[in-house]
Design a protein around this motif. Structure first.
Motif, PDB file in Angstrom:
ATOM      1  N   GLN A 197       0.874  -1.124   0.021  1.00 46.72           N
ATOM      2  CA  GLN A 197       0.009  -0.047  -0.013  1.00 46.72           C
ATOM      3  C   GLN A 197       0.963   1.232   0.056  1.00 46.72           C
ATOM      4  O   GLN A 197       1.111   1.704   0.934  1.00 46.72           O
ATOM      5  CB  GLN A 197      -1.060  -0.043   1.246  1.00 46.72           C
ATOM      6  N   ILE A 200      -3.617   3.330  -1.761  1.00 44.37           N
ATOM      7  CA  ILE A 200      -3.302   4.195  -0.781  1.00 44.37           C
ATOM      8  C   ILE A 200      -4.384   4.711  -0.002  1.00 44.37           C
ATOM      9  O   ILE A 200      -4.256   4.947   1.310  1.00 44.37           O
ATOM     10  CB  ILE A 200      -2.278   5.101  -1.382  1.00 44.37           C
ATOM     11  N   ARG A 204      -8.537   2.215   3.988  1.00 37.47           N
ATOM     12  CA  ARG A 204      -8.282   2.135   5.248  1.00 37.47           C
ATOM     13  C   ARG A 204      -8.644   0.907   6.066  1.00 37.47           C
ATOM     14  O   ARG A 204      -8.676   0.016   5.297  1.00 37.47           O
ATOM     15  CB  ARG A 204      -9.290   3.340   5.835  1.00 37.47           C
ATOM     16  N   TYR A 210       3.078  -6.456   5.240  1.00 37.51           N
ATOM     17  CA  TYR A 210       2.490  -5.253   4.796  1.00 37.51           C
ATOM     18  C   TYR A 210       3.578  -4.295   4.536  1.00 37.51           C
ATOM     19  O   TYR A 210       4.475  -4.307   5.423  1.00 37.51           O
ATOM     20  CB  TYR A 210       1.560  -4.754   6.127  1.00 37.51           C
ATOM     21  N   GLY A 241       3.846  -0.234   3.802  1.00 36.53           N
ATOM     22  CA  GLY A 241       3.496   0.927   3.544  1.00 36.53           C
ATOM     23  C   GLY A 241       3.971   2.198   4.227  1.00 36.53           C
ATOM     24  O   GLY A 241       5.213   1.850   4.740  1.00 36.53           O
ATOM     25  N   THR A 261       3.326   7.354   7.820  1.00 33.68           N
ATOM     26  CA  THR A 261       2.207   8.250   7.732  1.00 33.68           C
ATOM     27  C   THR A 261       2.118   8.629   6.502  1.00 33.68           C
ATOM     28  O   THR A 261       3.076   8.945   5.736  1.00 33.68           O
ATOM     29  CB  THR A 261       1.966   9.339   8.658  1.00 33.68           C
ATOM     30  N   HIS A 318      -0.471   4.929   8.824  1.00 34.62           N
ATOM     31  CA  HIS A 318      -0.692   3.583   8.097  1.00 34.62           C
ATOM     32  C   HIS A 318      -0.304   2.684   8.938  1.00 34.62           C
ATOM     33  O   HIS A 318      -0.564   1.311   9.127  1.00 34.62           O
ATOM     34  CB  HIS A 318      -0.030   3.432   6.531  1.00 34.62           C
ATOM     35  N   THR A 319       1.171   2.888   9.826  1.00 32.49           N
ATOM     36  CA  THR A 319       1.707   1.853  10.664  1.00 32.49           C
ATOM     37  C   THR A 319       0.809   1.656  11.804  1.00 32.49           C
ATOM     38  O   THR A 319       0.933   0.517  12.272  1.00 32.49           O
ATOM     39  CB  THR A 319       3.007   2.431  11.001  1.00 32.49           C
ATOM     40  N   THR A 349       8.154  -0.473   6.561  1.00 30.69           N
ATOM     41  CA  THR A 349       7.890   1.101   6.193  1.00 30.69           C
ATOM     42  C   THR A 349       8.726   1.697   5.633  1.00 30.69           C
ATOM     43  O   THR A 349       9.711   1.828   5.616  1.00 30.69           O
ATOM     44  CB  THR A 349       7.925   1.635   7.903  1.00 30.69           C
TER      45      THR A 349
END
Length: 477
Positions: free
Chosen positions: A84, A110, A113, A129, A131, A134, A140-141, A159
């Motif tokens: 994402q 993106i 939610r 995951y 992403g 933020t 997002h984290t 991340t």
């Protein structure tokens, strides 16, 4: 026949044999194709993002090292990882690196939610995951940590921080649920020997716009399995259709996780021919027009609503930046997605104001691409979505009872072919509603055929189970 992935519907054996015999499927995985592109186009620029420029050789090298990093962090072949990310080079790098590690990327918008992402994690049983910490004010984290805490699948979070930004989570941590967190840029290990992967296996999972699966915030996305064979063919055929070459510069003004932007010809098709892909995070018209001028973009893809905004912005409607932008490098604009289609007035403005070709497109995550051809008469280009990409695409237009309709009569568009999925991933109930007994996808699009055989998509079938269109959806938080 090699199993695609447990939970997927394979093509029947006779279709598989025919698609191979026809030369559509060629047996090369996408990540192995990248190795070939790096050898063929090594010093050429593959990806551009702002001031960042990445050559084909550097892209392949980074993919190899990240793939080894994924393996070192515990990912195993056959596992799924949700990706994402906004439209940044790391989206392309991480997707190819996961494929090279034998892991299946699950491309997730993106804008999704917790309800949608949690659903995708549950359906795919994703163990990882990727992403931003933020993005545009959304954490997002924290969302990923909450999904991991609810268990039992998510155990690795990678991340991505933009250059110069700091990750508030610090990386290299483990939370009480046992989920491990790593900065994406830390995945940099010596490449391993190539895995023996089959091109008949699933390369990645795309997200449909909605699936008819009820969730707290409405429709939940269904996951569309795309194999290496079918996607390499789609991207290659779409690139050939628009005569894409290594001199082309492609701008996707659509989110990269959409089928049209990723492979219609999109990112994959452009890399196939050695061209340059320009990625823009900010998909506002002024930013996109600035990228067209700065990078001398030759081909761009956008949604109908965005096309109107681009035209108005460049002509100075409403003031602001972007007025008078130099778009003389453009030779082709692709406009489309799913329903609703482009209106004629906007189509006429493209040719008149930008002096470039227009290609209308109907695109579904499930596969079907219907496109006008560069040599089509003006009337066809202005008013239709053309014809299916492949000579072996089979389409039907049917009434509510599934009976075929004559040319000119509107009905639901059904499709099957060498790059159209035969079912969603791990969704037997949805598949029973969305695919006919003989393998046709019920697109949910209302369409008719012109006397010349072109498709005109006019809207949605009332009560259609799925919502394919995200091209018009806002991409903000």
């Amino acid at each position: 026949m090699t199993s695609m992935l447990d939970g997927c519907t394979p093509w029947p054996e006779e279709f598989v044999d025919y698609y191979w015999a026809s030369g559509h499927w060629r047996g090369n995985t996408l990540d192995n194709l990248l190795r070939g592109w790096a050898l063929q186009y090594g010093p050429r620029t593959a990806l551009v993002h702002g001031d960042t420029r990445i050559t084909y050789a550097a892209l392949n090298r980074r993919v190899g090292r990240m793939a080894a990093g994924f393996r070192l962090r515990g990912l195993r072949p056959g596992q799924r990882v949700v990706v994402q990310l906004p439209d940044v080079p790391e989206l392309v790098i991480s997707v190819f690196a996961l494929m090279r590690a034998g892991v299946v990327p699950v491309l997730c918008p993106i804008s999704h939610r917790a309800p949608e992402v949690s659903h995708v994690v549950q359906v795919s049983e994703a163990t990882g995951y990727i992403g931003p910490p933020t993005y545009r004010g959304f954490d997002h984290t924290a969302m990923a940590a909450d999904i991991a805490a609810r268990g039992p699948f998510l155990r690795r979070v990678f991340t991505f921080e933009a250059p110069g930004a700091s990750d508030p989570y610090g990386g290299f941590t483990t939370d009480p649920s046992g989920c491990h967190y790593f900065p994406l840029h830390s995945l940099d290990s010596p490449p391993e020997a190539a895995l023996a992967l089959s091109a008949g296996q699933v390369a990645f999972l795309l997200s449909s716009g909605g699936s008819g699966v009820s969730g707290g915030s409405g429709e939940m996305p269904a996951l569309v399995p795309r194999t290496h064979n079918d996607y390499a063919y789609q991207a290659r055929a779409a690139a050939e259709l628009v005569s894409l070459t290594q001199d082309d510069v492609y701008l996707s003004a659509l989110p990269a996780d959409l089928n049209l932007a990723f492979g219609g010809p999109g990112i994959i098709g452009t890399l196939t021919v050695g061209g340059t892909v320009v990625m823009v995070e900010d998909q506002e018209p002024a930013a996109c027009l600035a990228a067209v001028e700065r990078e001398r973009v030759t081909v761009a893809a956008l949604a109908p609503a965005a096309a109107r905004l681009w035209l108005d912005t460049r002509s100075g409607v409403g003031g602001g930046t972007g007025a008078g932008a130099d778009v003389s490098s453009l030779r082709l604009i692709q406009i489309g997605g799913s329903a609703p289609p482009l209106d004629r007035a906007t189509a006429e403005r493209v040719a008149a104001e930008w002096n470039c070709g227009l290609q209308q497109v109907f695109a579904a995550a499930e596969g079907l691409l219907s496109l006008t051809r560069p040599g089509d008469p003006d009337e066809t280009a202005l008013t239709t979505q053309g014809r299916p990409l492949s000579p072996d695409d089979q389409i039907r237009i049917v009434d509510a009872d599934g009976e075929e309709l004559p040319a000119g009569e509107p009905g639901e568009l059904l499709a099957r072919g060498p790059y159209t999925a035969r079912g969603y991933y791990r969704a037997p109930g949805l598949n029973a509603r969305s695919f006919t007994s003989d393998g046709y996808l019920r697109t949910g699009a209302l369409a008719r055929r012109t006397p010349g055989g072109d498709l005109v998509v006019t809207g949605r079938v009332e009560g259609a189970a799925r919502l394919l269109d995200r091209a018009e959806a806002p991409s903000g938080p």
